[in-house]
Write a protein that holds these residues in place. Sequence first.
Motif, PDB file in Angstrom:
ATOM      1  N   LEU A  34       0.817  -1.217   0.000  1.00 17.70           N
ATOM      2  CA  LEU A  34       0.000   0.000   0.000  1.00 17.70           C
ATOM      3  C   LEU A  34       0.849   1.263   0.000  1.00 17.70           C
ATOM      4  O   LEU A  34       0.364   2.326  -0.382  1.00 17.70           O
ATOM      5  N   ARG A  35       2.108   1.149   0.408  1.00 20.45           N
ATOM      6  CA  ARG A  35       2.969   2.323   0.379  1.00 20.45           C
ATOM      7  C   ARG A  35       3.132   2.863  -1.047  1.00 20.45           C
ATOM      8  O   ARG A  35       3.330   4.057  -1.252  1.00 20.45           O
ATOM      9  N   TYR A  36       3.053   1.977  -2.014  1.00 19.54           N
ATOM     10  CA  TYR A  36       3.254   2.386  -3.399  1.00 19.54           C
ATOM     11  C   TYR A  36       1.936   2.674  -4.118  1.00 19.54           C
ATOM     12  O   TYR A  36       1.923   2.922  -5.317  1.00 19.54           O
ATOM     13  N   VAL A  37       0.817   2.584  -3.410  1.00 24.29           N
ATOM     14  CA  VAL A  37      -0.503   2.860  -3.982  1.00 24.29           C
ATOM     15  C   VAL A  37      -0.989   4.182  -3.411  1.00 24.29           C
ATOM     16  O   VAL A  37      -1.232   4.295  -2.205  1.00 24.29           O
ATOM     17  N   ARG A  38      -1.128   5.167  -4.246  1.00 27.65           N
ATOM     18  CA  ARG A  38      -1.491   6.497  -3.777  1.00 27.65           C
ATOM     19  C   ARG A  38      -2.998   6.668  -3.617  1.00 27.65           C
ATOM     20  O   ARG A  38      -3.448   7.662  -3.056  1.00 27.65           O
TER      21      ARG A  38
END
Length: 574
Positions: free
Chosen positions: A143-147
Motif C-alpha cells: 500500500l505504500r506504493y498505492v497512492r
Amino acid sequence: MRKLAMALALQVAAAAMTAATAHAQPVRTWGGERTPPEPSSDAPPAPTAPPAPPPPPPPTTVGTPVEGSTRPEPPPVPKPPASKGNDDPQHTAPAEPTTPTTEEEEEARSQAIVHTPGHIGLRYKLEGVEVQGNTTTLSRVVLRYVRFKAGDTLDVDDKELSVTRFRLLGTGFFRDVQLSLRRGSRRGYAVLVVSVVERNTIVVNDIWLGLSADAEPDGRARPLTAYGGLDVSERNLAGTGITLGGAMALADRQLALRTRFSDPQFRGTPWMANVELLYNNAKDFFGNRDALVDDPQADVRQDFAVAAYRRFGGSVGVGHDLGTTTQLFLDYRFEKIDANLPRAASHVRGRDVEPIDFHIHGGSSLISTLRATMVHDTRDEPFLPTRGTHMALLSELSLSPLGTDYPYAKVQVRASHWFPLSWGHVLRLEGFAGSIFGDAPLFERFYVGDFTDLLPDRVLDLNFDRRAAPNFLDTSIQEVRYGTYAAKVNVEYRIPLYRGTRSIYGIDLFGSFGIYGLTDDLNLRQPPSGYSGFSKVPIDLTFNAGLRIETNVGGFAFGIANLVGFIPVRSEGN
C-alpha cells in the motif's frame, strides 16, 4: 447521433452500476496482514444485510496476466439479458436503467459518469484498497506504493493506475501485479484490488567479471589481469520491504567492500532511511607516456606512476516520495582517506613534459559531502523495460565547514527513455551530462572508462585498467583519463529472444552505439600540443553488443566490448 451516443453511454453506465445489488465483502487482505479500510468521512455506513453472495467481477482490469500466474481466476461475469432479435451469443445488451429510489443513490450514480469534451468515462468513489496474493510481503508495504485511498474519486481511465502497477513491479518484490476494481457496498462506490505474484527477493544486483591491463606497484605495465565482483541483496527482508545487501570487488592488490541498509518506511513514516558503509584498498595508474617518477632511491623512468590509497567511511540519508514516480534523497557522507603517492611524477602530454596531478592528497585527508538525488522512474520493468523513462539528477556539495579537504561541487543528470516498436523490438535513448567545480578527489571525477564500453568500468570505485581510451576519431581523448566535464549520447536496440515464468524471465539480444566527450579545465585552457582542428576536441565513439538476461536471482548483461577493447585501434597509445 450525439444524443443517441450519449443515451447509449448512460444506459451502459447504468447497467454497470445496477447489474448487481451492493453485495461487497468487507475490505480485507488475503495472504498477509489484514488491511482495514482507511477511515473516511465519505465512506458509507457498514452494510447490515445478511452475508451476500460472492461479489461480481471487476468492471476493469489494469495489466495483462503473465503466463503461469498463480492468481486465482475471477468469478464468472454475469451477463445482462440479451436484446431481442440478436442471436449473437457474444453480444450483450445493456440493462435497462433503474429509477433511483433515493436522492443519495441518484447523486452516487451521477458521480459515476464523467462528461469531458469528446470523452465519456466512468469514475467511482473509492471505498477501500485490497491486497491479494501476498504470502510474504506485508500489505502495508504494498500500500505504500498505492497512492489511492478510501474516499478518493477514481477514474477508470486514470493513467495513475498503470503507473502504480509499474512502480510495484519496479520494487523487484513481484513477478506480476494486477489492478482491478470491484463494486463497493453501494452504487457509485468501488474497491481497488491489488493482486500480486511474489518473486524471489534475494537477488544478484550485479556481477562483474573481466580482463584488464594494469601495472605493478613499481609502475611496470602488465598485459592482463582478471578482476571480478558481486553485489547481492535481500530486497524484501521478512516481507517488510527493507533492503539489506553487500558487495565486493576484487583485483590484484585491490579490494572494495560495501554494506547497505534501506528501509522504505522508517519507523512507520513515509520517509525512507538509508545507511551505507564502505572500504576501499585501491590503486590507480597515471602517465600518458614516458612517466618519470621521483623515487626515494633515484629518479626512475617507468611505464606508469601508481597512486595507492585507502578509503573508509559511510553515509546516512533519508528519502521521500514526491509523487508516484518521483523520489528525492538527501545523504551525508564522511570518509577518511590515506594515500601513498610518489613525491613527484611527470609524463608526456601531447608533445610536452608536464607534471602529473594525482587529484588526491598524500597522507591522511577527510571528505564530507551533502548529496541530493532526485529519481523519476516510469519504466514498466526494472531490468528489461519496454517503455517508460528513468532519470536521475544528482547534486553534491563539499565545503570546508563540513570538515573536508576537498572543496568541490558536482552536478550530473542521466536520463533514458525506452520506445516499444511495433514489430516487438525495443529502442532506448540515453543521455548523460555532468560537471565538477573545484578540487574533487580522483574517485569523484569522471573516468573515461565509465563512458567507453571498450574499457572496464570502475567497480565500487575501483579502477582496474591503466590503458588510455581507444581513439577511433583520432582526437585528444587519449590524453584524458579523468575529467571534470563529461557528456554522452547512446542508442541501444534490443531484440527479445525468450520470455518465461520460471528461472529465466527473459533474454534479449542488444546492440548499442554512442559518442562521448570528456575534458577538464586544463584541457580547456591549454589543449595538449600536437593536435589541431577537430582533433583538439576530446570525443570518441563507443559500442557494445551481447545478451541481457533476467532471471529469478537477478539480471545479467554479457557484452563483447571488454574483449574488443584489447584490439589496438589507430592512435591508441601513440
